[in-house]
Write an enzyme that holds these catalytic residues in place. Structure first.
Site, PDB file in Angstrom:
ATOM      1  N   LYS A  25       0.987  -1.312  -0.236  1.00 24.42           N
ATOM      2  CA  LYS A  25       0.133   0.315  -0.194  1.00 24.42           C
ATOM      3  C   LYS A  25       0.598   1.303   0.043  1.00 24.42           C
ATOM      4  O   LYS A  25       0.535   2.435  -0.710  1.00 24.42           O
ATOM      5  CB  LYS A  25      -0.962   0.547   1.244  1.00 24.42           C
ATOM      6  CG  LYS A  25      -2.178  -0.764   0.881  1.00 24.42           C
ATOM      7  CD  LYS A  25      -3.518  -1.254   2.213  1.00 24.42           C
ATOM      8  CE  LYS A  25      -3.976  -2.609   2.409  1.00 24.42           C
ATOM      9  NZ  LYS A  25      -4.832  -2.044   3.551  1.00 24.42           N
ATOM     10  N   PHE A  42      -6.431  -1.189  -5.772  1.00 22.02           N
ATOM     11  CA  PHE A  42      -5.536  -1.448  -4.031  1.00 22.02           C
ATOM     12  C   PHE A  42      -5.089  -3.051  -3.720  1.00 22.02           C
ATOM     13  O   PHE A  42      -4.819  -3.638  -4.909  1.00 22.02           O
ATOM     14  CB  PHE A  42      -7.035  -0.830  -3.730  1.00 22.02           C
ATOM     15  CG  PHE A  42      -8.120  -2.134  -4.105  1.00 22.02           C
ATOM     16  CD1 PHE A  42      -8.251  -3.507  -3.478  1.00 22.02           C
ATOM     17  CD2 PHE A  42      -8.797  -2.071  -5.750  1.00 22.02           C
ATOM     18  CE1 PHE A  42      -9.553  -4.359  -4.098  1.00 22.02           C
ATOM     19  CE2 PHE A  42      -9.620  -2.777  -5.340  1.00 22.02           C
ATOM     20  CZ  PHE A  42      -9.841  -3.988  -5.292  1.00 22.02           C
ATOM     21  N   LYS A  48      -5.001 -18.166   4.927  1.00 23.55           N
ATOM     22  CA  LYS A  48      -6.686 -18.740   4.588  1.00 23.55           C
ATOM     23  C   LYS A  48      -7.015 -19.144   5.802  1.00 23.55           C
ATOM     24  O   LYS A  48      -6.491 -19.974   6.284  1.00 23.55           O
ATOM     25  CB  LYS A  48      -5.205 -19.859   3.551  1.00 23.55           C
ATOM     26  CG  LYS A  48      -5.940 -20.901   2.338  1.00 23.55           C
ATOM     27  CD  LYS A  48      -4.745 -21.614   1.568  1.00 23.55           C
ATOM     28  CE  LYS A  48      -5.653 -21.881   0.434  1.00 23.55           C
ATOM     29  NZ  LYS A  48      -6.645 -21.359  -0.828  1.00 23.55           N
ATOM     30  N   ALA A  57      -5.583 -29.601   1.037  1.00 21.92           N
ATOM     31  CA  ALA A  57      -4.166 -30.556   1.503  1.00 21.92           C
ATOM     32  C   ALA A  57      -5.239 -31.348   1.497  1.00 21.92           C
ATOM     33  O   ALA A  57      -4.172 -32.673   0.744  1.00 21.92           O
ATOM     34  CB  ALA A  57      -3.723 -30.124   3.147  1.00 21.92           C
ATOM     35  N   ARG A  78      -3.289  -9.673  -2.479  1.00 23.76           N
ATOM     36  CA  ARG A  78      -3.779  -9.449  -4.116  1.00 23.76           C
ATOM     37  C   ARG A  78      -3.724  -8.030  -4.605  1.00 23.76           C
ATOM     38  O   ARG A  78      -4.122  -7.024  -3.983  1.00 23.76           O
ATOM     39  CB  ARG A  78      -5.592  -9.562  -3.962  1.00 23.76           C
ATOM     40  CG  ARG A  78      -5.320 -11.050  -4.739  1.00 23.76           C
ATOM     41  CD  ARG A  78      -6.676 -11.102  -4.889  1.00 23.76           C
ATOM     42  NE  ARG A  78      -7.533 -12.200  -4.129  1.00 23.76           N
ATOM     43  CZ  ARG A  78      -8.299 -13.177  -4.263  1.00 23.76           C
ATOM     44  NH1 ARG A  78      -9.898 -12.333  -3.737  1.00 23.76           N
ATOM     45  NH2 ARG A  78      -8.765 -13.688  -4.036  1.00 23.76           N
ATOM     46  N   LYS A 113      -6.821 -19.871 -17.799  1.00 20.31           N
ATOM     47  CA  LYS A 113      -7.580 -21.317 -17.608  1.00 20.31           C
ATOM     48  C   LYS A 113      -8.819 -22.195 -18.356  1.00 20.31           C
ATOM     49  O   LYS A 113      -8.941 -20.598 -18.539  1.00 20.31           O
ATOM     50  CB  LYS A 113      -7.990 -21.531 -15.597  1.00 20.31           C
ATOM     51  CG  LYS A 113      -6.643 -21.046 -14.962  1.00 20.31           C
ATOM     52  CD  LYS A 113      -6.887 -21.633 -13.097  1.00 20.31           C
ATOM     53  CE  LYS A 113      -5.513 -21.722 -12.748  1.00 20.31           C
ATOM     54  NZ  LYS A 113      -5.977 -22.749 -11.264  1.00 20.31           N
ATOM     55  N   GLU A 140       1.707 -16.083  -1.663  1.00 18.30           N
ATOM     56  CA  GLU A 140       1.442 -15.982  -3.041  1.00 18.30           C
ATOM     57  C   GLU A 140       0.760 -14.500  -3.414  1.00 18.30           C
ATOM     58  O   GLU A 140      -0.454 -14.354  -2.764  1.00 18.30           O
ATOM     59  CB  GLU A 140       0.182 -16.603  -3.561  1.00 18.30           C
ATOM     60  CG  GLU A 140       0.111 -16.491  -4.518  1.00 18.30           C
ATOM     61  CD  GLU A 140      -1.204 -17.844  -5.866  1.00 18.30           C
ATOM     62  OE1 GLU A 140      -0.199 -18.961  -5.901  1.00 18.30           O
ATOM     63  OE2 GLU A 140      -1.916 -17.733  -5.014  1.00 18.30           O
TER      64      GLU A 140
HETATM   65  P1  0O2 Z   1      -9.192 -18.702  -2.135  1.00 19.27           P
HETATM   66  O1  0O2 Z   1      -8.160 -19.256  -1.364  1.00 19.27           O
HETATM   67  O2  0O2 Z   1     -10.320 -19.378  -1.763  1.00 19.27           O
HETATM   68  O3  0O2 Z   1      -8.768 -18.528  -3.609  1.00 19.27           O
HETATM   69  P2  0O2 Z   1      -5.370 -24.927  -7.631  1.00 19.27           P
HETATM   70  O4  0O2 Z   1      -5.857 -24.309  -5.964  1.00 19.27           O
HETATM   71  O5  0O2 Z   1      -5.085 -26.873  -7.371  1.00 19.27           O
HETATM   72  O6  0O2 Z   1      -6.493 -24.616  -8.785  1.00 19.27           O
HETATM   73  P3  0O2 Z   1      -3.117 -23.994  -7.328  1.00 19.27           P
HETATM   74  O7  0O2 Z   1      -1.544 -25.036  -7.687  1.00 19.27           O
HETATM   75  O8  0O2 Z   1      -2.793 -23.475  -5.410  1.00 19.27           O
HETATM   76  O9  0O2 Z   1      -4.280 -24.264  -8.122  1.00 19.27           O
HETATM   77  O10 0O2 Z   1      -2.286 -22.508  -7.736  1.00 19.27           O
HETATM   78  P4  0O2 Z   1      -2.837 -21.526  -8.397  1.00 19.27           P
HETATM   79  O11 0O2 Z   1      -4.304 -21.769  -9.220  1.00 19.27           O
HETATM   80  O12 0O2 Z   1      -1.725 -21.066  -8.671  1.00 19.27           O
HETATM   81  O13 0O2 Z   1      -3.623 -20.643  -7.220  1.00 19.27           O
HETATM   82  C1  0O2 Z   1      -4.720 -21.340  -7.253  1.00 19.27           C
HETATM   83  C2  0O2 Z   1      -5.448 -19.846  -6.388  1.00 19.27           C
HETATM   84  O14 0O2 Z   1      -5.568 -18.529  -7.385  1.00 19.27           O
HETATM   85  C3  0O2 Z   1      -6.897 -20.319  -5.654  1.00 19.27           C
HETATM   86  O15 0O2 Z   1      -6.728 -20.418  -4.529  1.00 19.27           O
HETATM   87  C4  0O2 Z   1      -7.627 -19.131  -6.294  1.00 19.27           C
HETATM   88  O16 0O2 Z   1      -6.973 -17.966  -5.943  1.00 19.27           O
HETATM   89  C5  0O2 Z   1      -7.016 -18.808  -7.318  1.00 19.27           C
HETATM   90  N1  0O2 Z   1      -7.814 -19.233  -8.661  1.00 19.27           N
HETATM   91  C6  0O2 Z   1      -6.428 -20.208  -9.527  1.00 19.27           C
HETATM   92  N2  0O2 Z   1      -7.709 -20.563 -10.408  1.00 19.27           N
HETATM   93  C7  0O2 Z   1      -9.261 -20.065 -10.037  1.00 19.27           C
HETATM   94  C8  0O2 Z   1     -10.421 -19.987 -11.110  1.00 19.27           C
HETATM   95  O17 0O2 Z   1     -10.906 -20.870 -11.918  1.00 19.27           O
HETATM   96  N3  0O2 Z   1     -11.241 -19.070 -10.728  1.00 19.27           N
HETATM   97  C9  0O2 Z   1     -11.013 -18.394  -9.168  1.00 19.27           C
HETATM   98  N4  0O2 Z   1     -11.758 -17.372  -9.109  1.00 19.27           N
HETATM   99  N5  0O2 Z   1      -9.912 -17.927  -9.227  1.00 19.27           N
HETATM  100  C10 0O2 Z   1      -9.070 -19.312  -8.918  1.00 19.27           C
HETATM  101  P5  0O2 Z   1      -7.927 -21.367  -3.456  1.00 19.27           P
HETATM  102  O18 0O2 Z   1      -6.620 -22.581  -3.304  1.00 19.27           O
HETATM  103  O19 0O2 Z   1      -9.237 -21.039  -4.892  1.00 19.27           O
HETATM  104  O20 0O2 Z   1      -8.312 -20.547  -2.691  1.00 19.27           O
END
Ligand code: 0O2
Length: 212
Positions: A25, A42, A48, A57, A78, A113, A140
């Site tokens: 920020k 922002f 998590k 997991a 973010r 994706k 991340e």
């Molecule tokens: P949260 O915290 O609820 O957002 P994977 O989880 O298998 O897709 P990986 O290896 O963890 O993949 O890495 P990736 O895809 O680089 O990062 C995962 C995070 O990216 C997700 O976290 C989301 O925040 C975002 N993301 C990835 N794909 C999508 C999608 O298709 N739609 C949306 N809305 N977000 C996505 P989490 O784990 O879902 O948790």
């Protein structure tokens, strides 16, 4: 892990998110002070929730013993941008930082994706100073435009409702919405100069009004 163990495990992640939120920020404020367009609109951050960690997991077959290395987004930041071009500027800014070490970048903008998701992910190690010494934890950082963020937020809520099994009509509508968001970003990029000029005039006017 019991409740106390989770609290201890997550403490450095909380600290990393809090510290990075302040720092990132701060970068936005620097642009504002300079009077130049800020590529950062922002910044948000979260640790998590335990239920989501356990869920992921299980889904990805991650052993709890190697959780801190195998789950890269326990600490998540973010950074939202107005324009697609700003994302590159933000990523370059992150690459130059001395307080993080980038370990991986995932470009879901050039390679969206299947869901329609677009965003740029930077995975980095960030050193947290604790009473027992330094802990270099993974964070991340997701960088995306406001339009990409709108889509991802809505899709995430629907995903929660349907647990990933979207009815076909919704899946297709979401893909179309993702393309519409992409086109919105493209259209906005074409009038980026106009928008920035107007925003500069507007912010000068607000500053003048604030003096009274
Ligand atoms: P949260 O915290 O609820 O957002 P994977 O989880 O298998 O897709 P990986 O290896 O963890 O993949 O890495 P990736 O895809 O680089 O990062 C995962 C995070 O990216 C997700 O976290 C989301 O925040 C975002 N993301 C990835 N794909 C999508 C999608 O298709 N739609 C949306 N809305 N977000 C996505 P989490 O784990 O879902 O948790």
């Amino acid at each position: 892990m019991n409740e106390r163990e989770w609290e201890l495990f997550l403490a450095p992640y909380e600290q990393a998110v809090d510290e990075l939120k302040v720092k990132l920020k701060g970068s936005r404020s620097e642009y504002e002070l300079e009077g130049s367009h800020s590529p950062i609109e922002f910044v948000t951050g979260r640790v998590k929730p335990i239920a989501s960690i356990l869920d992921k997991a299980k889904r990805k077959n991650i052993d709890m013993k190697t959780l801190c290395d195998d789950m890269q987004d326990i600490a998540g930041l973010r950074m939202m941008c107005q324009f697609t071009d700003d994302i590159r500027v933000v990523v370059n800014m992150l690459r130059k930082r001395k307080d993080i070490e980038i370990v991986e970048e995932r470009d879901y903008i050039s390679h969206k994706k299947d869901s329609g998701y677009r965003s740029y992910h930077v995975v980095a190690r960030y050193p947290v100073q604790t009473i027992s010494g330094e802990k270099r934890i993974l964070v991340e950082i997701q960088i995306r435009t406001l339009a990409m963020n709108f889509w991802a937020t809505v899709e995430h809520s629907l995903n929660y409702k349907y647990k990933g099994n979207f009815p076909e009509t919704i899946r297709i509508r979401l893909q179309r919405a993702a393309e519409a968001a992409f086109r919105l970003d493209e259209e906005m990029s074409l009038i980026k100069g106009e928008i920035q000029e107007a925003q500069a005039i507007f912010s000068r006017k607000t500053e003048d009004n604030d003096r009274y």
